[in-house]
Design a protein around this motif. Structure first.
Motif, PDB file in Angstrom:
ATOM      1  N   GLN A   6      -2.208  11.214   1.681  1.00 35.12           N
ATOM      2  CA  GLN A   6      -1.848  10.647   0.384  1.00 35.12           C
ATOM      3  C   GLN A   6      -0.423  10.124   0.412  1.00 35.12           C
ATOM      4  OE1 GLN A   6      -3.255  14.176  -1.975  1.00 35.12           O
ATOM      5  NE2 GLN A   6      -3.483  12.594  -3.535  1.00 35.12           N
ATOM      6  N   GLN A   7       0.475  10.877   1.013  1.00 40.38           N
ATOM      7  CA  GLN A   7       1.874  10.456   1.085  1.00 40.38           C
ATOM      8  C   GLN A   7       2.018   9.178   1.914  1.00 40.38           C
ATOM      9  OE1 GLN A   7       3.810  13.937   2.622  1.00 40.38           O
ATOM     10  NE2 GLN A   7       3.827  14.977   0.651  1.00 40.38           N
ATOM     11  N   LYS A   8       1.299   9.091   3.022  1.00 43.13           N
ATOM     12  CA  LYS A   8       1.369   7.903   3.870  1.00 43.13           C
ATOM     13  C   LYS A   8       0.817   6.674   3.152  1.00 43.13           C
ATOM     14  CE  LYS A   8       1.218  10.105   8.392  1.00 43.13           C
ATOM     15  NZ  LYS A   8       0.444  10.284   9.630  1.00 43.13           N
ATOM     16  N   ILE A   9      -0.319   6.857   2.494  1.00 39.42           N
ATOM     17  CA  ILE A   9      -0.919   5.738   1.756  1.00 39.42           C
ATOM     18  C   ILE A   9      -0.007   5.320   0.606  1.00 39.42           C
ATOM     19  CG2 ILE A   9      -2.869   5.054   0.299  1.00 39.42           C
ATOM     20  CD1 ILE A   9      -3.543   5.070   3.270  1.00 39.42           C
ATOM     21  N   ALA A  10       0.600   6.277  -0.087  1.00 41.16           N
ATOM     22  CA  ALA A  10       1.510   5.969  -1.191  1.00 41.16           C
ATOM     23  C   ALA A  10       2.709   5.169  -0.693  1.00 41.16           C
ATOM     24  CB  ALA A  10       1.966   7.246  -1.878  1.00 41.16           C
ATOM     25  N   LYS A  11       3.283   5.568   0.431  1.00 42.53           N
ATOM     26  CA  LYS A  11       4.427   4.834   0.999  1.00 42.53           C
ATOM     27  C   LYS A  11       4.014   3.422   1.401  1.00 42.53           C
ATOM     28  CE  LYS A  11       7.918   7.628   0.944  1.00 42.53           C
ATOM     29  NZ  LYS A  11       9.030   7.352   0.070  1.00 42.53           N
ATOM     30  N   GLN A  12       2.814   3.284   1.964  1.00 41.12           N
ATOM     31  CA  GLN A  12       2.341   1.959   2.368  1.00 41.12           C
ATOM     32  C   GLN A  12       2.128   1.067   1.143  1.00 41.12           C
ATOM     33  OE1 GLN A  12       2.042   0.902   5.577  1.00 41.12           O
ATOM     34  NE2 GLN A  12       1.700  -1.111   4.682  1.00 41.12           N
ATOM     35  N   ILE A  13       1.538   1.623   0.090  1.00 41.48           N
ATOM     36  CA  ILE A  13       1.330   0.858  -1.140  1.00 41.48           C
ATOM     37  C   ILE A  13       2.669   0.463  -1.739  1.00 41.48           C
ATOM     38  CG2 ILE A  13       0.493   1.020  -3.525  1.00 41.48           C
ATOM     39  CD1 ILE A  13      -1.878   2.637  -2.449  1.00 41.48           C
ATOM     40  N   GLN A  14       3.636   1.384  -1.737  1.00 37.85           N
ATOM     41  CA  GLN A  14       4.968   1.086  -2.273  1.00 37.85           C
ATOM     42  C   GLN A  14       5.595  -0.085  -1.517  1.00 37.85           C
ATOM     43  OE1 GLN A  14       7.643   4.434  -2.212  1.00 37.85           O
ATOM     44  NE2 GLN A  14       9.303   3.305  -3.157  1.00 37.85           N
ATOM     45  N   LYS A  15       5.514  -0.050  -0.204  1.00 33.68           N
ATOM     46  CA  LYS A  15       6.088  -1.107   0.628  1.00 33.68           C
ATOM     47  C   LYS A  15       5.374  -2.433   0.378  1.00 33.68           C
ATOM     48  CE  LYS A  15       6.237  -2.242   5.457  1.00 33.68           C
ATOM     49  NZ  LYS A  15       4.938  -2.661   5.792  1.00 33.68           N
ATOM     50  N   ASP A  16       4.043  -2.393   0.310  1.00 33.03           N
ATOM     51  CA  ASP A  16       3.271  -3.617   0.137  1.00 33.03           C
ATOM     52  C   ASP A  16       3.466  -4.238  -1.239  1.00 33.03           C
ATOM     53  OD1 ASP A  16       2.290  -3.485   2.718  1.00 33.03           O
ATOM     54  OD2 ASP A  16       0.421  -2.491   2.141  1.00 33.03           O
ATOM     55  N   VAL A  17       3.493  -3.430  -2.291  1.00 33.80           N
ATOM     56  CA  VAL A  17       3.686  -3.972  -3.642  1.00 33.80           C
ATOM     57  C   VAL A  17       5.091  -4.574  -3.772  1.00 33.80           C
ATOM     58  CG1 VAL A  17       3.838  -3.373  -6.087  1.00 33.80           C
ATOM     59  CG2 VAL A  17       1.946  -2.527  -4.733  1.00 33.80           C
ATOM     60  N   ALA A  18       6.085  -3.936  -3.176  1.00 30.55           N
ATOM     61  CA  ALA A  18       7.444  -4.495  -3.202  1.00 30.55           C
ATOM     62  C   ALA A  18       7.470  -5.849  -2.492  1.00 30.55           C
ATOM     63  CB  ALA A  18       8.420  -3.527  -2.548  1.00 30.55           C
ATOM     64  N   GLU A  19       6.750  -5.946  -1.389  1.00 27.01           N
ATOM     65  CA  GLU A  19       6.675  -7.211  -0.651  1.00 27.01           C
ATOM     66  C   GLU A  19       5.929  -8.271  -1.454  1.00 27.01           C
ATOM     67  OE1 GLU A  19       4.561  -8.160   3.420  1.00 27.01           O
ATOM     68  OE2 GLU A  19       6.249  -6.768   3.705  1.00 27.01           O
ATOM     69  N   ILE A  20       4.896  -7.855  -2.173  1.00 22.71           N
ATOM     70  CA  ILE A  20       4.152  -8.789  -3.027  1.00 22.71           C
ATOM     71  C   ILE A  20       5.074  -9.339  -4.116  1.00 22.71           C
ATOM     72  CG2 ILE A  20       2.311  -8.938  -4.764  1.00 22.71           C
ATOM     73  CD1 ILE A  20       0.745  -6.913  -2.965  1.00 22.71           C
ATOM     74  N   PHE A  21       5.884  -8.480  -4.721  1.00 22.98           N
ATOM     75  CA  PHE A  21       6.823  -8.939  -5.750  1.00 22.98           C
ATOM     76  C   PHE A  21       7.827  -9.930  -5.179  1.00 22.98           C
ATOM     77  CE2 PHE A  21       6.358  -4.847  -8.457  1.00 22.98           C
ATOM     78  CZ  PHE A  21       5.247  -5.380  -9.082  1.00 22.98           C
ATOM     79  N   GLN A  22       8.236  -9.740  -3.937  1.00 22.92           N
ATOM     80  CA  GLN A  22       9.215 -10.637  -3.325  1.00 22.92           C
ATOM     81  C   GLN A  22       8.614 -11.978  -2.948  1.00 22.92           C
ATOM     82  OE1 GLN A  22      10.725  -8.484   0.022  1.00 22.92           O
ATOM     83  NE2 GLN A  22      12.288  -7.435  -1.174  1.00 22.92           N
ATOM     84  N   LYS A  23       7.387 -11.974  -2.451  1.00 19.70           N
ATOM     85  CA  LYS A  23       6.805 -13.205  -1.914  1.00 19.70           C
ATOM     86  C   LYS A  23       5.830 -13.858  -2.871  1.00 19.70           C
ATOM     87  CE  LYS A  23       7.638 -11.775   2.764  1.00 19.70           C
ATOM     88  NZ  LYS A  23       7.092 -11.281   4.003  1.00 19.70           N
ATOM     89  N   GLU A  24       4.593 -13.380  -2.914  1.00 20.25           N
ATOM     90  CA  GLU A  24       3.568 -14.036  -3.726  1.00 20.25           C
ATOM     91  C   GLU A  24       3.805 -13.880  -5.219  1.00 20.25           C
ATOM     92  OE1 GLU A  24       1.283 -11.368  -1.883  1.00 20.25           O
ATOM     93  OE2 GLU A  24       1.704 -12.410  -0.021  1.00 20.25           O
ATOM     94  N   GLY A  25       4.408 -12.763  -5.624  1.00 23.70           N
ATOM     95  CA  GLY A  25       4.572 -12.486  -7.046  1.00 23.70           C
ATOM     96  C   GLY A  25       5.896 -12.928  -7.619  1.00 23.70           C
ATOM     97  N   ALA A  26       6.583 -13.827  -6.942  1.00 23.05           N
ATOM     98  CA  ALA A  26       7.883 -14.286  -7.447  1.00 23.05           C
ATOM     99  C   ALA A  26       7.743 -14.924  -8.829  1.00 23.05           C
ATOM    100  CB  ALA A  26       8.520 -15.260  -6.465  1.00 23.05           C
ATOM    101  N   ALA A  27       6.623 -15.604  -9.064  1.00 27.82           N
ATOM    102  CA  ALA A  27       6.387 -16.205 -10.375  1.00 27.82           C
ATOM    103  C   ALA A  27       6.111 -15.142 -11.427  1.00 27.82           C
ATOM    104  CB  ALA A  27       5.218 -17.179 -10.300  1.00 27.82           C
ATOM    105  N   VAL A  28       5.591 -13.987 -11.006  1.00 28.32           N
ATOM    106  CA  VAL A  28       5.276 -12.908 -11.946  1.00 28.32           C
ATOM    107  C   VAL A  28       6.559 -12.261 -12.461  1.00 28.32           C
ATOM    108  CG1 VAL A  28       4.149 -10.656 -12.190  1.00 28.32           C
ATOM    109  CG2 VAL A  28       3.041 -12.466 -10.884  1.00 28.32           C
ATOM    110  N   VAL A  29       7.509 -11.992 -11.573  1.00 32.46           N
ATOM    111  CA  VAL A  29       8.721 -11.278 -11.990  1.00 32.46           C
ATOM    112  C   VAL A  29       9.756 -12.184 -12.626  1.00 32.46           C
ATOM    113  CG1 VAL A  29       8.401  -9.373 -10.393  1.00 32.46           C
ATOM    114  CG2 VAL A  29       9.685 -11.356  -9.650  1.00 32.46           C
ATOM    115  N   ARG A  30       9.751 -13.472 -12.355  1.00 33.48           N
ATOM    116  CA  ARG A  30      10.557 -14.494 -13.021  1.00 33.48           C
ATOM    117  C   ARG A  30      11.991 -14.093 -13.374  1.00 33.48           C
ATOM    118  NH1 ARG A  30       7.040 -14.742 -17.264  1.00 33.48           N
ATOM    119  NH2 ARG A  30       5.023 -15.159 -16.384  1.00 33.48           N
ATOM    120  N   GLY A  31      12.849 -13.984 -12.406  1.00 31.68           N
ATOM    121  CA  GLY A  31      14.267 -13.775 -12.681  1.00 31.68           C
ATOM    122  C   GLY A  31      14.670 -12.346 -12.978  1.00 31.68           C
ATOM    123  N   SER A  32      13.758 -11.425 -12.981  1.00 29.06           N
ATOM    124  CA  SER A  32      14.085 -10.016 -13.181  1.00 29.06           C
ATOM    125  C   SER A  32      14.073  -9.322 -11.831  1.00 29.06           C
ATOM    126  CB  SER A  32      13.072  -9.328 -14.096  1.00 29.06           C
ATOM    127  OG  SER A  32      13.110  -9.869 -15.377  1.00 29.06           O
TER     128      SER A  32
END
Length: 111
Positions: A6-32
């Motif tokens: 569970q801890q390993k999967i949680a860390k992987q999800i944390q890393k992947d979601v952060a990467e999604i916010f930086q790359k594909e989700g840049a339009a989602v976070v819009r300046g925040s």
């Protein structure tokens, strides 16, 4: 108590979601500045609670609403990244981690 998997999967999800916010989700976070502070995964890996911190703090309510509206997009992008580790992509739910705002409030009160 979380298992090692569970801890390993949680860390992987944390890393992947952060990467999604930086790359594909840049339009989602819009300046925040959106930071993934923690992830909690259920024992059956069916649900993931994702805790995010938003800066500036005034935009946090609007950003949480946007994240809920774009939940499908983020989950799909996450599924593409973790498809080799898990059979099913967990349902994701976003929660606001306001600990940084609380710390800033305490610092202002002490001054």
């Amino acid at each position: 108590m979380e298992t090692t998997r569970q801890q390993k999967i949680a860390k992987q999800i944390q890393k992947d979601v952060a990467e999604i916010f930086q790359k594909e989700g840049a339009a989602v976070v819009r300046g925040s500045l959106v930071t993934v502070t923690a992830v909690r995964v259920s024992p059956d890996f069916g649900y993931a609670k994702i805790y995010v911190s938003v800066f500036p703090f005034e935009r946090s309510a609007g950003m949480m609403k946007t994240l809920e509206q774009q939940n499908w997009f983020i989950r799909r992008a996450l599924g593409q990244r973790i498809r080799n580790q898990l059979k099913n992509v967990p349902e994701i739910q976003f929660f606001l981690d306001d600990s940084l705002e609380y710390i800033e409030h305490i610092e202002q009160a002490l001054k």
